[in-house]
Scaffold this motif. Structure first.
Motif, PDB file in Angstrom:
ATOM      1  N   ILE A  70      -5.190  -5.322  -1.551  1.00 43.39           N
ATOM      2  CA  ILE A  70      -5.574  -6.594  -0.951  1.00 43.39           C
ATOM      3  C   ILE A  70      -4.735  -6.746   0.317  1.00 43.39           C
ATOM      4  N   PRO A  71      -5.261  -7.342   1.380  1.00 44.20           N
ATOM      5  CA  PRO A  71      -4.406  -7.596   2.551  1.00 44.20           C
ATOM      6  C   PRO A  71      -3.138  -8.353   2.171  1.00 44.20           C
ATOM      7  N   LYS A  72      -2.040  -8.018   2.832  1.00 40.40           N
ATOM      8  CA  LYS A  72      -0.745  -8.668   2.646  1.00 40.40           C
ATOM      9  C   LYS A  72      -0.091  -8.314   1.311  1.00 40.40           C
ATOM     10  N   SER A  73      -0.350  -7.096   0.839  1.00 37.35           N
ATOM     11  CA  SER A  73       0.259  -6.625  -0.405  1.00 37.35           C
ATOM     12  C   SER A  73       1.471  -5.734  -0.168  1.00 37.35           C
ATOM     13  N   GLY A  74       1.894  -5.601   1.090  1.00 35.63           N
ATOM     14  CA  GLY A  74       3.023  -4.731   1.401  1.00 35.63           C
ATOM     15  C   GLY A  74       2.617  -3.373   1.926  1.00 35.63           C
ATOM     16  N   ARG A  75       1.366  -3.254   2.353  1.00 38.93           N
ATOM     17  CA  ARG A  75       0.861  -1.957   2.810  1.00 38.93           C
ATOM     18  C   ARG A  75       1.615  -1.438   4.022  1.00 38.93           C
ATOM     19  N   THR A  76       1.938  -2.312   4.978  1.00 36.72           N
ATOM     20  CA  THR A  76       2.659  -1.874   6.175  1.00 36.72           C
ATOM     21  C   THR A  76       4.013  -1.282   5.811  1.00 36.72           C
ATOM     22  N   TRP A  77       4.682  -1.908   4.867  1.00 37.87           N
ATOM     23  CA  TRP A  77       5.988  -1.425   4.405  1.00 37.87           C
ATOM     24  C   TRP A  77       5.862  -0.046   3.772  1.00 37.87           C
ATOM     25  N   VAL A  78       4.917   0.103   2.851  1.00 34.29           N
ATOM     26  CA  VAL A  78       4.712   1.381   2.174  1.00 34.29           C
ATOM     27  C   VAL A  78       4.320   2.459   3.181  1.00 34.29           C
ATOM     28  N   LEU A 217       8.656  -2.453  -6.272  1.00 29.26           N
ATOM     29  CA  LEU A 217       9.182  -1.785  -5.081  1.00 29.26           C
ATOM     30  C   LEU A 217      10.307  -2.594  -4.450  1.00 29.26           C
ATOM     31  N   ARG A 218      10.156  -3.899  -4.427  1.00 25.54           N
ATOM     32  CA  ARG A 218      11.187  -4.748  -3.840  1.00 25.54           C
ATOM     33  C   ARG A 218      12.465  -4.735  -4.677  1.00 25.54           C
ATOM     34  N   GLU A 219      12.301  -4.707  -5.994  1.00 34.09           N
ATOM     35  CA  GLU A 219      13.463  -4.767  -6.876  1.00 34.09           C
ATOM     36  C   GLU A 219      14.226  -3.450  -6.905  1.00 34.09           C
ATOM     37  N   PHE A 220      13.502  -2.345  -6.990  1.00 28.20           N
ATOM     38  CA  PHE A 220      14.125  -1.026  -7.061  1.00 28.20           C
ATOM     39  C   PHE A 220      13.423  -0.067  -6.085  1.00 28.20           C
ATOM     40  N   PRO A 221      13.608  -0.263  -4.783  1.00 27.61           N
ATOM     41  CA  PRO A 221      12.870   0.554  -3.803  1.00 27.61           C
ATOM     42  C   PRO A 221      13.167   2.048  -3.908  1.00 27.61           C
ATOM     43  N   GLY A 222      14.421   2.414  -4.103  1.00 26.63           N
ATOM     44  CA  GLY A 222      14.760   3.832  -4.161  1.00 26.63           C
ATOM     45  C   GLY A 222      14.040   4.541  -5.284  1.00 26.63           C
ATOM     46  N   GLU A 223      14.110   3.990  -6.464  1.00 24.94           N
ATOM     47  CA  GLU A 223      13.498   4.614  -7.629  1.00 24.94           C
ATOM     48  C   GLU A 223      11.977   4.696  -7.495  1.00 24.94           C
TER      49      GLU A 223
END
Length: 315
Positions: A70-78, A217-223
């Motif tokens: 969905i738009p605004k789901s964090g796609r740009t970040w990923v 992803l926000r809570e544990f981005p590295g993992e």
């Protein structure tokens, strides 16, 4: 592979490393609603309508994996993280379109809003041609990754984008209150929920289907970014390159890059550099919808959330 979606793994404690990504199975603790069968018709309709006769079809084809959201789901970040990792991995300058290098080893990834855009963007002719749909043959061939986010946060971010950033948004949208748009048939929270349910019903029986949750992803981005790379075939990422990609894709760095016009994409530029709300990379806050929705609007959104498949874990 696909992630088993549970409210416990989403909101409480550290996910179990050995079991974070699993084939989706009915979770005994999260039973399917009896009413879920009504979404089966949406599943059939989506499959029957999956034809793209437009000139845009090649842009949605040839990917090793298809990342739906969905738009605004964090796609740009990923997308920024993945592009930063693979460009650095093969000694290339950062770009959001690394496939242009033709470098073996850099996967072609298709990012699409798919049937959400099919229902909300363009005109009747665009929908007849299936301009925004990923072609059925591509979905059969490639891995499917669904990037999910709480529909309430998705809606609020989409509302801000349409009213503060998107200059092409209809004037009547900009005149509506957040509560009006929350209840809108095309862009409201229920439209978001219907699309998420349709995707899950269409793909959840596949072994190569994976759900990535924004909140995890926000809570544990590295993992979780490491696990995402494994889904894409990068099972032993270089530690220094991996960390550099994490640092590069941090929100504050992405905001600075957007303000400076460093992204090689016109869609990643602020509507007004003086207005933080007009940035593509805005806040990324989990639960931020509470700051925009009234108590009555929050109650409406909560009732709509009951229609979301419980396997997403947002109930």
């Amino acid at each position: 592979m696909a992630i088993e979606v549970t409210s416990r793994s989403l909101f409480k404690g550290r996910p179990d490393k050995s079991g974070f990504y699993k084939e989706i199975q009915p979770n005994p603790s999260v039973p399917r609603r009896k009413s879920i069968s009504r979404f089966q018709s949406a599943r059939v309709v989506t499959r029957l309508m999956r034809r793209n006769f437009s000139s845009r079809a090649p842009e949605l084809s040839g990917g090793q994996a298809i990342i739906l959201s969905i738009p605004k789901s964090g796609r740009t970040w990923v997308r920024t993280f993945l592009c930063a990792y693979f460009c650095n991995r093969y000694g290339r300058e950062f770009t959001l379109e690394p496939e242009r290098y033709g470098q073996p080893g850099i996967p072609r990834l298709i990012f699409s809003h798919d049937c959400f855009e099919h229902r909300t963007k363009g005109d009747l002719w665009d929908r007849i041609r299936g301009k925004y749909l990923v072609p059925k043959k591509e979905l059969r061939r490639a891995k499917i990754v669904l990037l999910a986010r709480d529909p309430r946060d998705c809606f609020v971010s989409l509302y801000v984008q349409m009213t503060r950033r998107d200059r092409g948004a209809p004037t009547e949208f900009k005149r509506k209150t957040v509560g009006d748009l929350l209840r809108d048939k095309k862009f409201g929270v229920r439209a978001i929920i219907r699309t998420m349910d349709a995707w899950l019903n269409e793909f959840s029986d596949r072994d190569d289907f994976t759900i990535i949750r924004y909140e995890s992803l926000r809570e544990f981005p590295g993992e979780n970014f490491r696990t995402l790379l494994a889904v894409l075939g990068e099972t032993t990422p270089d530690v220094s390159i991996f960390q550099a990609a994490l640092d590069f894709s941090e929100f504050e760095n992405m905001k600075k890059m957007e303000a400076a016009g460093a992204f090689d994409s016109k869609i990643l530029r602020p509507g007004d550099v003086r207005d933080p709300e007009s940035f593509k990379v805005r806040r990324g806050k989990v639960g931020g919808y509470r700051e925009y929705l009234s108590v009555g609007d929050q109650e409406y959104a909560a009732s709509a959330l009951a229609e979301l498949d419980p396997r997403f874990g947002y109930g």
